[in-house]
Design a protein around this motif. Structure first.
Motif, short mmCIF file in Angstrom:
data_model
loop_
_atom_site.label_atom_id
_atom_site.label_comp_id
_atom_site.label_asym_id
_atom_site.label_seq_id
_atom_site.Cartn_x
_atom_site.Cartn_y
_atom_site.Cartn_z
N PHE A 135 54.92 12.85 164.11
CA PHE A 135 54.19 13.16 162.87
C PHE A 135 54.94 14.16 162.00
O PHE A 135 54.45 14.59 160.97
N CYS A 136 56.14 14.58 162.43
CA CYS A 136 56.82 15.69 161.77
C CYS A 136 58.04 15.22 160.98
O CYS A 136 58.90 14.51 161.51
N MET A 191 57.50 28.87 162.03
CA MET A 191 56.90 27.54 161.93
C MET A 191 57.59 26.70 160.88
O MET A 191 57.05 25.72 160.40
N GLY A 192 58.79 27.11 160.50
CA GLY A 192 59.55 26.30 159.55
C GLY A 192 60.30 25.21 160.30
O GLY A 192 59.78 24.63 161.25
N GLY A 194 62.78 23.50 162.87
CA GLY A 194 63.43 23.78 164.14
C GLY A 194 62.50 24.19 165.26
O GLY A 194 61.35 24.56 165.04
N GLU A 195 63.03 24.08 166.48
CA GLU A 195 62.30 24.53 167.67
C GLU A 195 62.90 25.90 168.06
O GLU A 195 64.01 25.96 168.61
N SER A 226 56.09 29.70 167.17
CA SER A 226 55.41 28.44 167.47
C SER A 226 56.37 27.53 168.23
O SER A 226 57.52 27.34 167.82
N THR A 227 55.90 26.99 169.36
CA THR A 227 56.76 26.10 170.14
C THR A 227 56.04 24.79 170.45
O THR A 227 54.83 24.76 170.63
N SER A 248 52.08 24.11 169.96
CA SER A 248 51.76 22.87 169.25
C SER A 248 51.22 21.87 170.27
O SER A 248 51.98 21.10 170.85
N HIS A 250 48.25 19.43 170.08
CA HIS A 250 48.07 18.16 169.37
C HIS A 250 47.45 17.01 170.16
O HIS A 250 47.09 15.98 169.58
N GLU A 291 47.71 24.96 168.25
CA GLU A 291 47.73 24.17 167.02
C GLU A 291 47.40 22.72 167.35
O GLU A 291 47.88 22.18 168.35
N PHE A 324 46.61 16.86 158.89
CA PHE A 324 47.95 16.25 158.86
C PHE A 324 48.47 16.23 157.42
O PHE A 324 47.77 15.82 156.51
N ASN A 325 49.66 16.70 157.25
CA ASN A 325 50.30 16.67 155.92
C ASN A 325 51.20 15.44 155.84
O ASN A 325 52.22 15.38 156.51
N CYS A 368 53.07 22.67 156.29
CA CYS A 368 53.59 22.51 157.65
C CYS A 368 54.12 21.12 157.91
O CYS A 368 53.46 20.14 157.60
N GLY A 369 55.26 21.06 158.52
CA GLY A 369 55.77 19.78 158.96
C GLY A 369 56.37 18.93 157.86
O GLY A 369 56.87 17.85 158.10
N1 SAH Z 1 59.06 23.36 166.33
C1 SAH Z 1 57.99 24.27 166.42
C2 SAH Z 1 57.74 25.06 165.14
C3 SAH Z 1 57.89 24.32 163.84
S1 SAH Z 1 56.64 23.15 163.43
C4 SAH Z 1 56.73 23.57 166.85
O1 SAH Z 1 56.72 22.34 166.90
O2 SAH Z 1 55.77 24.26 167.19
C5 SAH Z 1 55.24 24.16 162.97
C6 SAH Z 1 53.89 23.45 163.15
O3 SAH Z 1 53.73 22.39 162.18
C7 SAH Z 1 53.75 22.79 164.51
O4 SAH Z 1 52.48 23.01 165.06
C8 SAH Z 1 53.92 21.33 164.16
O5 SAH Z 1 53.38 20.51 165.15
C9 SAH Z 1 53.20 21.26 162.85
N2 SAH Z 1 53.48 20.05 162.07
C10 SAH Z 1 54.61 19.33 162.05
N3 SAH Z 1 54.51 18.28 161.19
C11 SAH Z 1 53.28 18.36 160.65
C12 SAH Z 1 52.59 17.58 159.68
N4 SAH Z 1 53.17 16.54 159.07
N5 SAH Z 1 51.33 17.94 159.35
C13 SAH Z 1 50.76 19.03 159.92
N6 SAH Z 1 51.37 19.80 160.83
C14 SAH Z 1 52.61 19.48 161.21
#
Ligand code: SAH
Ligand code: SF4
Length: 390
Positions: A135-136, A191-192, A194-195, A226-227, A248, A250, A291, A324-325, A368-369
């Motif tokens: 979803f990212c 939360m930008g 990368g992991e 955030s991981t 994260s 989900h 999250e 969800f974005n 986010c994401g």
């Molecule tokens: N890689 C790390 C941190 C960056 S992502 C992680 O996954 O936690 C930051 C957050 O945004 C995470 O919770 C991720 O699952 C969420 N995210 C990613 N894509 C998204 C989307 N399209 N809509 C909403 N949240 C999203």
């Protein structure tokens, strides 16, 4: 116009830790016995007062300022684009220096989200991401490299420059720290792009710079990593960095989480939850944030809301429901608002404040994401060229 010959740029000291600054000072001939004092001066100018030029260093001799300026700069990452949303959210596309065999300068994104009671800076830890959460948007980007500590801390300096978040924002102040109540950036979230736990040392060192009381002085309770669930690094992060933690999650069962967050195949939910329970410093005052992205018809049933509550039982936790974005070509839709409300009600009734994260900066794709740099679009073009030639 692009120069045809790359002249090596002078390295920037902005974003370096104390060791890096000491090495830089030693390289221009500062004697060993002066190093501590000089590092202290530089530290205060860079991180407490936001100096962008060595000329500002009024308590440093002209001679040393000159030597510093000959060899180094205090430059921030270059701004490739800056966007301001209707709601005040700001997004920067930053262009980093090329390293090694990189064919073009990699780009990352940093987002500032002002709210009534806080200002949150969302920073990147890698260019792209090696994980492929379905979803990212970032996960679809191919170009990946770890950010260096100075590139991570540099995002904070740059954001403070752009939003006027230094003492005496128009020039050097009196050397005092900006009082907490006047700060614009009060919180940092990793939360930008990368992991962050896949770039452990660099992120840890950069957060050390951010939390240093003589400089940026961000409280570790206001820094959140955030991981996606890099289980073996979670306890180590708690011990060595000691920031707040967000997971994260989900999904509440492995079959679904395997498809949404593929790292789950390596570190399944039970192991992840055990690592959370063992997180150093965990208490009601220091809760873990879970999250949960709301995907229509995928993970948003009320049975799953109940399963979520059961899963986190016993862990001091906050639950963050994220609508969800969508991004172009995304294989999911955001849950209906009504469904999100019903889901949230179950979570709330179980005793968890579950703020639904209102999407910010949607008009500038800052949510986010959605972070994915322009360079990855070039990568797509490159990919089609590669495909055509193979
Ligand atoms: N890689 C790390 C941190 C960056 S992502 C992680 O996954 O936690 C930051 C957050 O945004 C995470 O919770 C991720 O699952 C969420 N995210 C990613 N894509 C998204 C989307 N399209 N809509 C909403 N949240 C999203
Ligand atoms: Fe990487 Fe996090 Fe996106 Fe997953 S959600 S692909 S771990 S940035």
């Amino acid at each position: 116009m692009t120069a045809t010959i790359d002249t090596p740029a002078k390295p920037s000291l902005a974003g370096l830790g104390r060791e890096g600054l000491a090495a830089a000072l030693a390289s221009i001939g500062v004697p060993d016995k002066q190093l501590r004092m000089r590092v202290g001066q530089l530290w205060s100018w860079i991180y407490a007062r936001g100096a962008t030029s060595f000329e500002q260093l009024s308590d440093v001799s002209k001679e040393l300022r000159g030597k510093l300026a000959e060899a180094y700069t205090l430059a921030r990452p270059e701004i490739a684009a800056e966007q301001v949303s209707e709601d005040g959210t700001r997004k920067w596309l930053l262009r980093l220096e090329k390293r090694g065999h990189e064919r073009r300068a990699p780009e990352i994104e940093t987002v500032y989200i002002p709210e009534a009671d806080r200002g949150t800076l969302c920073i990147s830890s890698q260019v792209g991401c090696t994980l492929t959460c379905s979803f990212c948007h970032t996960g679809t980007q191919r170009l990946v490299r770890n950010l260096e500590p100075a590139e991570i801390a540099g995002q904070i300096l740059l954001a403070r420059d752009r939003i006027g978040d230094w003492p005496g924002a128009t020039g050097p102040g009196d050397g005092g720290l900006l009082p907490d109540a006047e700060r614009k950036i009060t919180n940092i979230v990793l939360m930008g792009m990368g992991e962050p736990l896949y770039n452990f040392e660099n992120v840890r060192d950069a957060m050390g710079v951010a939390a240093d009381g003589d400089g940026l002085a961000m409280s570790k309770r206001r820094i959140t990593l955030s991981t996606s669930g890099v289980v073996p690094e979670i306890a180590r992060w708690g011990a060595e960095a000691g920031t707040m933690l967000a997971i994260s999650l989900h999904a509440t069962n492995d079959a679904l989480r395997d498809t949404l967050v593929p790292i789950n195949r390596k570190y399944p939910i039970a192991e992840l939850m055990a690592a959370c329970r063992a997180y150093p410093g965990l208490s009601n005052a220091r809760r873990i944030t879970f999250e949960y992205v709301m995907l229509k018809g995928v993970n948003d049933s009320l049975a799953e809301a109940k399963a979520l509550v059961r899963l986190v039982a016993g862990i001091p936790a906050k639950i963050n429901l994220i609508p969800f974005n969508p991004w172009p070509g995304a294989p999911y839709e955001c849950s209906d608002w009504e469904q999100i409300e019903k889901f949230a009600e179950i979570v709330n009734r179980a005793g968890y404040a579950s703020p639904v994260r209102t999407p910010r900066g949607r008009d500038i794709m800052a949510a986010c994401g959605q972070l994915k740099s322009a360079s990855s679009r070039l990568t797509a073009r490159e990919r089609s060229v590669e495909a055509a030639s193979s």
